[in-house]
Motif scaffolding. Structure first.
Motif: not given
Length: 165
Positions: A150-157
């Protein structure tokens, strides 16, 4: 990595089973789908938001499906299949992939809410097609190959207060 800009057209596809099981396994909590959708759209133009859910004949699931629709998600529902040996199966991987590929020409950014590594190839394909790919999931249970694709990752944790109820 393509920039995020206000007139970017975005589609959000949520793998509800994956998110549900992870949130319950790690935190024994439910997800705040309103916060997830807000984060995913990020003041851009929402083209489609689809939540892929499994009907398991549990008493509160219709309320959950309705809540998703009220938030702004279109729901796609699949029934669990029970086989002769008693095993059960239901997953949306192929359906989600087909929807994402179909939407690719109509969007600038694709947000996948899942930690399932099976979607890494999809992200690679969409990026090759010029679509920005973003993944939202719980870091400890998101496949490394998906994050890398992916271009970016958001870690919900990293923001449990915001993303969990």
């Amino acid at each position: 990595m393509p920039p995020i800009h206000a007139n970017q057209r975005v589609a959000v596809l949520a793998d509800s089973q994956n998110l549900y099981h992870t949130a319950h396994t790690l935190y024994s909590q439910n997800l705040d789908y309103t916060a997830i959708l807000d984060e995913a759209v990020a003041d851009r133009e929402l083209v489609r938001a689809i939540a892929y859910v499994i009907r398991a004949e549990s008493p509160s699931e219709e309320d959950f499906f309705e809540a998703l629709r009220d938030i702004g998600f279109e729901t796609k529902i699949k029934d669990i299949k029970t086989f002769a040996d008693g095993s059960q199966k239901a997953n949306w991987d192929l359906g989600m992939t087909l929807d994402a590929v179909t939407l690719a020409s109509k969007i600038d950014a694709f947000v996948l809410c899942s930690g399932d590594g099976d979607f890494a190839r999809l992200c690679t394909h969409l990026r090759h097609e010029g679509v920005r790919t973003e993944v939202m999931g719980f870091g400890s249970s998101t496949a490394e190959e998906l994050v890398e694709a992916a271009d970016s990752f958001v870690d919900l944790s990293e923001d449990e207060e915001r993303f969990l109820l």
